[in-house]
Design a protein around this motif. Sequence first.
Motif, PDB file in Angstrom:
ATOM      1  N   CYS A  94       0.856  -1.180   0.000  1.00 52.39           N
ATOM      2  CA  CYS A  94       0.000   0.000   0.000  1.00 52.39           C
ATOM      3  C   CYS A  94       0.893   1.230   0.000  1.00 52.39           C
ATOM      4  O   CYS A  94       1.729   1.391   0.880  1.00 52.39           O
ATOM      5  N   GLY A  95       0.721   2.078  -1.003  1.00 53.26           N
ATOM      6  CA  GLY A  95       1.646   3.194  -1.205  1.00 53.26           C
ATOM      7  C   GLY A  95       1.640   4.219  -0.094  1.00 53.26           C
ATOM      8  O   GLY A  95       2.635   4.429   0.597  1.00 53.26           O
ATOM      9  N   HIS A  96       0.481   4.880   0.117  1.00 55.65           N
ATOM     10  CA  HIS A  96       0.485   5.953   1.117  1.00 55.65           C
ATOM     11  C   HIS A  96       0.651   5.372   2.511  1.00 55.65           C
ATOM     12  O   HIS A  96       1.222   6.013   3.385  1.00 55.65           O
ATOM     13  N   ALA A  97       0.170   4.134   2.712  1.00 53.46           N
ATOM     14  CA  ALA A  97       0.345   3.506   4.018  1.00 53.46           C
ATOM     15  C   ALA A  97       1.826   3.331   4.320  1.00 53.46           C
ATOM     16  O   ALA A  97       2.263   3.518   5.451  1.00 53.46           O
ATOM     17  N   TRP A  98       2.583   2.969   3.287  1.00 52.59           N
ATOM     18  CA  TRP A  98       4.011   2.788   3.513  1.00 52.59           C
ATOM     19  C   TRP A  98       4.689   4.130   3.795  1.00 52.59           C
ATOM     20  O   TRP A  98       5.593   4.226   4.606  1.00 52.59           O
ATOM     21  N   ARG A  99       4.226   5.189   3.139  1.00 60.91           N
ATOM     22  CA  ARG A  99       4.799   6.494   3.469  1.00 60.91           C
ATOM     23  C   ARG A  99       4.523   6.836   4.938  1.00 60.91           C
ATOM     24  O   ARG A  99       5.417   7.242   5.666  1.00 60.91           O
ATOM     25  N   VAL A 100       3.283   6.659   5.351  1.00 60.11           N
ATOM     26  CA  VAL A 100       2.931   6.965   6.738  1.00 60.11           C
ATOM     27  C   VAL A 100       3.705   6.048   7.685  1.00 60.11           C
ATOM     28  O   VAL A 100       4.261   6.495   8.688  1.00 60.11           O
ATOM     29  N   ALA A 101       3.780   4.759   7.338  1.00 61.90           N
ATOM     30  CA  ALA A 101       4.460   3.805   8.214  1.00 61.90           C
ATOM     31  C   ALA A 101       5.944   4.122   8.300  1.00 61.90           C
ATOM     32  O   ALA A 101       6.504   4.276   9.387  1.00 61.90           O
ATOM     33  N   TYR A 102       6.560   4.243   7.150  1.00 60.16           N
ATOM     34  CA  TYR A 102       8.010   4.432   7.109  1.00 60.16           C
ATOM     35  C   TYR A 102       8.410   5.806   7.657  1.00 60.16           C
ATOM     36  O   TYR A 102       9.299   5.912   8.498  1.00 60.16           O
ATOM     37  N   SER A 103       7.747   6.830   7.168  1.00 56.36           N
ATOM     38  CA  SER A 103       8.197   8.187   7.497  1.00 56.36           C
ATOM     39  C   SER A 103       7.582   8.754   8.777  1.00 56.36           C
ATOM     40  O   SER A 103       8.199   9.590   9.427  1.00 56.36           O
ATOM     41  N   PHE A 104       6.353   8.332   9.120  1.00 63.07           N
ATOM     42  CA  PHE A 104       5.633   9.030  10.192  1.00 63.07           C
ATOM     43  C   PHE A 104       5.326   8.189  11.428  1.00 63.07           C
ATOM     44  O   PHE A 104       5.064   8.742  12.491  1.00 63.07           O
ATOM     45  N   TRP A 105       5.288   6.858  11.303  1.00 66.23           N
ATOM     46  CA  TRP A 105       4.880   6.057  12.460  1.00 66.23           C
ATOM     47  C   TRP A 105       5.756   6.311  13.683  1.00 66.23           C
ATOM     48  O   TRP A 105       5.264   6.378  14.805  1.00 66.23           O
ATOM     49  N   ASN A 106       7.048   6.431  13.463  1.00 66.28           N
ATOM     50  CA  ASN A 106       7.942   6.657  14.599  1.00 66.28           C
ATOM     51  C   ASN A 106       7.570   7.960  15.313  1.00 66.28           C
ATOM     52  O   ASN A 106       7.504   8.022  16.535  1.00 66.28           O
ATOM     53  N   THR A 107       7.299   8.984  14.524  1.00 65.40           N
ATOM     54  CA  THR A 107       6.897  10.277  15.085  1.00 65.40           C
ATOM     55  C   THR A 107       5.537  10.180  15.774  1.00 65.40           C
ATOM     56  O   THR A 107       5.355  10.646  16.899  1.00 65.40           O
ATOM     57  N   LEU A 108       4.591   9.552  15.093  1.00 68.08           N
ATOM     58  CA  LEU A 108       3.205   9.569  15.572  1.00 68.08           C
ATOM     59  C   LEU A 108       2.966   8.564  16.694  1.00 68.08           C
ATOM     60  O   LEU A 108       2.175   8.816  17.606  1.00 68.08           O
ATOM     61  N   THR A 109       3.621   7.407  16.616  1.00 68.04           N
ATOM     62  CA  THR A 109       3.256   6.307  17.513  1.00 68.04           C
ATOM     63  C   THR A 109       4.437   5.651  18.211  1.00 68.04           C
ATOM     64  O   THR A 109       4.253   4.757  19.022  1.00 68.04           O
ATOM     65  N   GLY A 110       5.660   6.037  17.844  1.00 63.10           N
ATOM     66  CA  GLY A 110       6.828   5.406  18.453  1.00 63.10           C
ATOM     67  C   GLY A 110       7.180   4.056  17.859  1.00 63.10           C
ATOM     68  O   GLY A 110       8.012   3.340  18.419  1.00 63.10           O
ATOM     69  N   ILE A 111       6.568   3.674  16.720  1.00 64.59           N
ATOM     70  CA  ILE A 111       6.979   2.440  16.050  1.00 64.59           C
ATOM     71  C   ILE A 111       8.248   2.751  15.279  1.00 64.59           C
ATOM     72  O   ILE A 111       8.199   3.401  14.239  1.00 64.59           O
ATOM     73  N   GLY A 112       9.387   2.312  15.819  1.00 66.00           N
ATOM     74  CA  GLY A 112      10.684   2.639  15.233  1.00 66.00           C
ATOM     75  C   GLY A 112      11.700   2.671  16.353  1.00 66.00           C
ATOM     76  O   GLY A 112      11.490   2.060  17.396  1.00 66.00           O
ATOM     77  N   TYR A 113      12.784   3.392  16.130  1.00 66.87           N
ATOM     78  CA  TYR A 113      13.834   3.443  17.150  1.00 66.87           C
ATOM     79  C   TYR A 113      14.236   4.883  17.440  1.00 66.87           C
ATOM     80  O   TYR A 113      13.828   5.810  16.761  1.00 66.87           O
ATOM     81  N   GLY A 114      15.077   5.017  18.450  1.00 66.56           N
ATOM     82  CA  GLY A 114      15.690   6.318  18.725  1.00 66.56           C
ATOM     83  C   GLY A 114      14.909   7.183  19.692  1.00 66.56           C
ATOM     84  O   GLY A 114      15.348   8.283  20.008  1.00 66.56           O
ATOM     85  N   GLY A 115      13.759   6.717  20.180  1.00 65.66           N
ATOM     86  CA  GLY A 115      13.003   7.520  21.137  1.00 65.66           C
ATOM     87  C   GLY A 115      13.571   7.344  22.542  1.00 65.66           C
ATOM     88  O   GLY A 115      14.054   6.265  22.886  1.00 65.66           O
ATOM     89  N   ASP A 116      13.550   8.408  23.338  1.00 61.47           N
ATOM     90  CA  ASP A 116      14.043   8.232  24.709  1.00 61.47           C
ATOM     91  C   ASP A 116      12.961   8.586  25.732  1.00 61.47           C
ATOM     92  O   ASP A 116      13.226   8.786  26.903  1.00 61.47           O
ATOM     93  N   ASP A 117      11.708   8.634  25.261  1.00 61.00           N
ATOM     94  CA  ASP A 117      10.589   8.917  26.161  1.00 61.00           C
ATOM     95  C   ASP A 117       9.909   7.598  26.512  1.00 61.00           C
ATOM     96  O   ASP A 117       9.997   6.628  25.758  1.00 61.00           O
ATOM     97  N   PRO A 118       9.240   7.517  27.650  1.00 61.55           N
ATOM     98  CA  PRO A 118       8.610   6.259  28.076  1.00 61.55           C
ATOM     99  C   PRO A 118       7.653   5.705  27.031  1.00 61.55           C
ATOM    100  O   PRO A 118       7.576   4.495  26.817  1.00 61.55           O
ATOM    101  N   PHE A 119       6.937   6.618  26.364  1.00 63.05           N
ATOM    102  CA  PHE A 119       5.954   6.225  25.348  1.00 63.05           C
ATOM    103  C   PHE A 119       6.588   5.378  24.250  1.00 63.05           C
ATOM    104  O   PHE A 119       6.113   4.282  23.939  1.00 63.05           O
ATOM    105  N   SER A 120       7.677   5.852  23.681  1.00 61.99           N
ATOM    106  CA  SER A 120       8.276   5.092  22.585  1.00 61.99           C
ATOM    107  C   SER A 120       9.128   3.938  23.102  1.00 61.99           C
ATOM    108  O   SER A 120       9.238   2.906  22.454  1.00 61.99           O
ATOM    109  N   LYS A 121       9.728   4.111  24.309  1.00 63.63           N
ATOM    110  CA  LYS A 121      10.560   3.032  24.855  1.00 63.63           C
ATOM    111  C   LYS A 121       9.753   1.765  25.098  1.00 63.63           C
ATOM    112  O   LYS A 121      10.212   0.658  24.860  1.00 63.63           O
ATOM    113  N   LYS A 122       8.521   1.961  25.566  1.00 62.26           N
ATOM    114  CA  LYS A 122       7.663   0.827  25.888  1.00 62.26           C
ATOM    115  C   LYS A 122       7.559  -0.134  24.700  1.00 62.26           C
ATOM    116  O   LYS A 122       7.647  -1.348  24.858  1.00 62.26           O
TER     117      LYS A 122
END
Lengths: 245, 507
Positions: B311-339
């Motif tokens: 899915c094209g736009h889904a992949w853009r949102v997943a790849y580029s925005f999920w980490n920002t929006l939901t913490g799915i990804g790496y590099g966060g140091d807040d409890p929300f994303s660490k969890k």
Amino acid sequence: MTSLTVIYTGLFYFATIVLIGGVAFRIYEYSRTPAPLIIPTTPAPTTNTGVAMRMAREVVLFESLFKSNKWIWVFGWMFHVGLALVLLRHIRYFQEPVWFWVEFLQPFGKYASFMMIAGLAGLWARRFLVDRVRYISTPSDHLMLALLLAIGMSGAMMTFVAHTDIVALKAFALGLLTFDLQSVPGDPILLIHLALVALLMIIFPVSKLLHAPGIFFSPTRNQKDNPREARHIAPWAAAMDRDKA
Amino acid sequence: MAAAEFEVPTLTEYTVVPKIKEGATSHVKTFPAAEASQAYLGYPWALTEDWKDRTIEKMGDLLGKYRSLRVFMDACVHCGACTDKCHYFLGTADPKNMPVARQDMMRKVYRRYFTLPGKIAPWLVGAEDLTEDTLNQWYTYYHQCSECRRCSVYCPYGIDTAEVTMAGREILNHIGMGQKYSSEILVKVQKIGNNLGLPGPALEDTLLGLEEDIEADTGVAVKLPLDVEGAEFMLVTPSADFFSEPHVESLIGYAKVFHAAGVSWTLSTKASEAGNFGLFNGSYETMQKVAMRIRDAALELGCKRIIVGECGHAWRVAYSFWNTLTGIGYGGDDPFSKKLQQQLDSRFPQPMHICEYTWDLIEQGVLKFDKSLNDDRVITFHDSCNVARGSRMGTEPGGQFTIPRNIIKAVANNFHDMAADTIGEGTFCCGGGGGLLTDDLIEVRVKGALPRMNAYNNVAQGNGVNFLALICAICKAQFTKVLPYYGFDRGQVGGVHQLVGTAIKLD
């Protein structure tokens, strides 16, 4: 001191303040506005070095424009490179003694004015000849080209046709810099040239000339493509998250 | 198919830049959103009395929140580089579909109310008062943009019209001029879990039916697990994959890949939609709400890896925005994303595209294929815009172009690319992206597909290509609908994992 000198002295101090203050304010505004999401146009570099290289190619070579349209690229690049050389050549009017490399650039800077004028003429011609560009052109788009052309042509006239009193001009320019005010030469072509340059400086921070600082802040060009590795979050978005939590 | 109520463009060898035809598609207006869905989303559903103040206020708000919009409003010099880059302009000749003209509809209001020259001398700088007519133009033409970002590739300042369109739609929503299609989908995905409004039990039935089909077809018991706690992989895929043709063929392909890899995986009822129309509407908050379902499902099921389907736009949102929006990804140091990060398997990128996963397995030699099973197909690959210009696959820039092609070449013998300036970063949108995949916009969808159809026709005629492979649910639905208008069989479009599923050897 003649009233002409008073007017031109005042004009240049005013224009300089507006230009520097205005552009500084814009840069402050752009840098203060957050970019909440990672939106580089991909494929995009994944490192800071890569981003610097991309930006350098964009600013020096107009890479995206080259991909886009060879005519606009040729005319636009001629104009900007011509203008850059001409501006560098003008450093000589603000220093004594003149730096070696400015001396070296002198002949190139002189002839670059033709390149600049040709580029502008080409860009202006497109505003009439290409129906799509004609459709999007506003009066200010035409006037901006007219202003730049008039500056370029009046300058080239003084270099190649009717020389102005360059020694007196340099005294005036150095006087502005050192706050040791000197008379402005009364050559009408020079006065027109100077007035138009001052006008350009004044409108710079409120016009489309903001593309110059703007490109450095364009998120599609200055962001790294690393969203999976680094968590990027804008202050307002983080605050929104905290409120919810 | 009913006869078209408009003239379908004729295919040509190269896409010709048309002479402008003012107002050519000014009559094409998408259906407005009604009370039910707009109220759910928290927007008004009819033009508010204070529309003028609200528009200016919202515009100011967005200018302060988005550097993109702020810089893009100022930086344009009207050079014209973008004027022949939009597929909707090339297909309709309506000058308001030129990216710069689309931006200028907002820029003239920006200049009038937010800049000094526009306040003093509007006539000089193309500034105009905000009127209801302006808003109607926004509504019309911000729904004739698929937010594909092709213009942003060619702009010397990287001005991305998608950002302007998104801002335009966000403002329109705030004054009660929402679009029916996107508005209703955003309700369905939040209320039921997916854009199609397919409830959990129906999803379960569908998956059981598919399992039976696969077993009948191959003799192998390939499973399509749903809501399995503790599964290693969670697959998030567009809901069209569950029952639309040809989408479902790709779903079968993913299932076969997981089966062949011998891993435990699951789909999720809660996250039964990868798509996120919040992107199209330009609402950060909506996009975040929709994306949070994926995070919640991942936490509930305890999965270690998150894989995103075709899915094209889904992949853009997943790849580029999920980490920002939901913490799915790496590099966060807040409890929300660490969890979440502590739960995910850090040896792998998160989220991962199904193509990245499949290609990794192919490179490791885990998957075996009988390429001859795809021999009836001569394949070309359509780069979907959001994947091409808004995301990446693999570790190198441009992996989003090479990885899907490498997969195709690994599972099939016949592959030909379309003309170089119509693929890769310069790819043409299918014509139905960005919230335009609705019948009320069929005219611009068909016309907007012209550049892609020309390129496809060239390889069809010249190289015998008969299969348009791609990795986007919207592209699949759009081409299935639009190919027949141009004289092609709708069966010529399908997913990359349809090809994988055809050739893969199971035991």
